[in-house]
Write a protein that holds these residues in place. Structure first.
Motif, PDB file in Angstrom:
ATOM      1  N   ARG A  11      -3.673 -59.531  -7.325  1.00  0.00           N
ATOM      2  CA  ARG A  11      -2.371 -58.785  -8.080  1.00  0.00           C
ATOM      3  C   ARG A  11      -0.947 -59.424  -7.366  1.00  0.00           C
ATOM      4  NH1 ARG A  11      -3.151 -52.778  -6.137  1.00  0.00           N
ATOM      5  NH2 ARG A  11      -3.050 -53.870  -4.046  1.00  0.00           N
ATOM      6  N   ALA A  84      -0.355 -63.075   1.834  1.00  0.00           N
ATOM      7  CA  ALA A  84       0.159 -61.676   1.392  1.00  0.00           C
ATOM      8  C   ALA A  84      -1.018 -61.171   0.193  1.00  0.00           C
ATOM      9  CB  ALA A  84       1.374 -61.747   0.376  1.00  0.00           C
ATOM     10  N   MET A  87      -7.210 -63.329   0.424  1.00  0.00           N
ATOM     11  CA  MET A  87      -8.712 -62.890   0.980  1.00  0.00           C
ATOM     12  C   MET A  87      -9.505 -64.108   1.540  1.00  0.00           C
ATOM     13  SD  MET A  87      -7.822 -59.827   0.667  1.00  0.00           S
ATOM     14  CE  MET A  87      -9.094 -59.064   0.715  1.00  0.00           C
ATOM     15  N   HIS A 106      -1.681 -56.790   6.912  1.00  0.00           N
ATOM     16  CA  HIS A 106      -3.277 -56.366   6.969  1.00  0.00           C
ATOM     17  C   HIS A 106      -3.289 -54.765   6.727  1.00  0.00           C
ATOM     18  CE1 HIS A 106      -7.201 -55.482   7.942  1.00  0.00           C
ATOM     19  NE2 HIS A 106      -7.146 -54.813   8.777  1.00  0.00           N
ATOM     20  N   PRO A 107      -3.910 -54.094   5.755  1.00  0.00           N
ATOM     21  CA  PRO A 107      -3.738 -52.639   5.415  1.00  0.00           C
ATOM     22  C   PRO A 107      -4.505 -51.528   6.273  1.00  0.00           C
ATOM     23  CG  PRO A 107      -5.392 -53.587   4.112  1.00  0.00           C
ATOM     24  CD  PRO A 107      -4.733 -54.751   5.013  1.00  0.00           C
ATOM     25  N   LEU A 168       0.021 -49.032   0.383  1.00  0.00           N
ATOM     26  CA  LEU A 168       0.543 -50.154  -0.219  1.00  0.00           C
ATOM     27  C   LEU A 168       2.098 -49.915  -0.422  1.00  0.00           C
ATOM     28  CD1 LEU A 168      -0.360 -52.734  -1.656  1.00  0.00           C
ATOM     29  CD2 LEU A 168      -0.347 -51.712  -3.870  1.00  0.00           C
ATOM     30  N   GLU A 171       3.306 -51.074   2.783  1.00  0.00           N
ATOM     31  CA  GLU A 171       3.393 -52.457   3.141  1.00  0.00           C
ATOM     32  C   GLU A 171       4.515 -52.793   2.264  1.00  0.00           C
ATOM     33  OE1 GLU A 171      -0.300 -54.530   2.067  1.00  0.00           O
ATOM     34  OE2 GLU A 171      -1.446 -52.322   2.049  1.00  0.00           O
TER      35      GLU A 171
HETATM   36  C1  GRF Z   1      -2.855 -55.448   0.325  1.00  0.00           C
HETATM   37  O1  GRF Z   1      -3.413 -54.183   0.646  1.00  0.00           O
HETATM   38  C2  GRF Z   1      -3.076 -56.332   1.513  1.00  0.00           C
HETATM   39  O2  GRF Z   1      -2.830 -55.786   2.552  1.00  0.00           O
HETATM   40  C3  GRF Z   1      -4.753 -56.685   1.575  1.00  0.00           C
HETATM   41  O3  GRF Z   1      -4.997 -56.660   0.104  1.00  0.00           O
HETATM   42  C4  GRF Z   1      -4.027 -55.836  -0.676  1.00  0.00           C
HETATM   43  C5  GRF Z   1      -3.391 -56.872  -1.573  1.00  0.00           C
HETATM   44  O4  GRF Z   1      -2.482 -56.531  -2.400  1.00  0.00           O
HETATM   45  N1  GRF Z   1      -4.929 -57.623   2.262  1.00  0.00           N
HETATM   46  P1  GRF Z   1      -1.407 -57.134  -3.278  1.00  0.00           P
HETATM   47  O5  GRF Z   1      -2.265 -58.436  -3.858  1.00  0.00           O
HETATM   48  O6  GRF Z   1      -0.085 -57.677  -2.354  1.00  0.00           O
HETATM   49  O7  GRF Z   1      -0.976 -56.507  -4.478  1.00  0.00           O
END
Ligand code: GRF
Length: 213
Positions: A11, A84, A87, A106-107, A168, A171
């Motif tokens: 995303r 960002a 994965m 990192h969440p 989020l 974040e």
């Molecule tokens: C975020 O919560 C990030 O911390 C985690 O995956 C999610 C990615 O969200 N590693 P996005 O792609 O930035 O919207």
């Protein structure tokens, strides 16, 4: 001008938060994804940013993928590489190559809940507080000197999804700030700690208190 390469896998809302912050002294050199269909890639391209895909499925192993990714990144000569929502687990060689200029979001409130499924694990553990962490990347997964953290409450009715949405929001606050602090030269790595010349701040997001440095 500090050049930033942003790596995403989906995303890309954290990437969007950094782009939209329009950080003084920073130039987004490229947005790169390992997933060709990442929604964030289309968003970046629509805004005229340079985009690229390095599809991990095209490589025989992690080492070959990381080597290819490094070549694409290094063509932009970045001062900072930002993970960002990227994965993929990165090799030690990759982490060493970008030592002290590789930052991840990192969440969870590290060092708790490294790895995946952080929100469900925090709920299952009975935590009353969750959050997110921005840190410099070292070879060990989700470790490395912490730049900023934000805390949010875990509410009684929370599911992994409702908690993820609350985290989020935090974040999106601390990642652009951490990048701005890197770009302005405010951050100094001191062993396992990061010292920030900019003074600590307490932000309020709605009815949630978010602490960040
Ligand atoms: C975020 O919560 C990030 O911390 C985690 O995956 C999610 C990615 O969200 N590693 P996005 O792609 O930035 O919207």
């Amino acid at each position: 001008m500090k050049k930033i390469v942003i790596l995403i896998s989906g995303r890309g809302s954290n990437m969007q938060a950094v782009v939209n912050a329009d950080i003084a002294g920073a130039e987004i050199a490229a947005v790169i994804s390992n997933q060709p269909d990442a929604a964030g890639l289309a968003w970046a391209a629509e805004r005229g940013l340079t985009t690229a895909t390095v599809n991990h499925r095209d490589y025989a192993n992690r080492e070959a993928f990381d080597a290819a990714l490094m070549r694409v990144i290094d063509a932009h000569q970045p001062d900072l590489v930002l993970l960002a929502g990227f994965m993929r687990v990165l090799t030690a060689d990759f982490c060493r190559h970008y030592q002290n200029r590789l930052i991840n979001i990192h969440p969870s409130l590290l060092p708790a809940f490294t790895g995946l499924h952080t929100h469900q694990r925090a709920i299952d553990a009975g935590c009353r507080i969750a959050g997110c962490t921005v840190h410099f990347v070292t070879a060990e997964l989700d470790c490395g000197p912490i730049i900023a953290q934000a805390a949010v409450p875990i509410l009684d009715g929370d599911t992994a999804d409702t908690l993820a949405a609350r985290v989020l929001t935090a974040e999106h606050q601390i990642l652009p700030q951490a990048v701005a602090d890197f770009v302005s030269g405010s951050l100094k790595i001191d062993g396992s700690r990061v010292l920030n010349h900019r003074s600590s701040q307490i932000h309020n997001i709605g009815n949630t208190t978010v602490l960040s440095v």
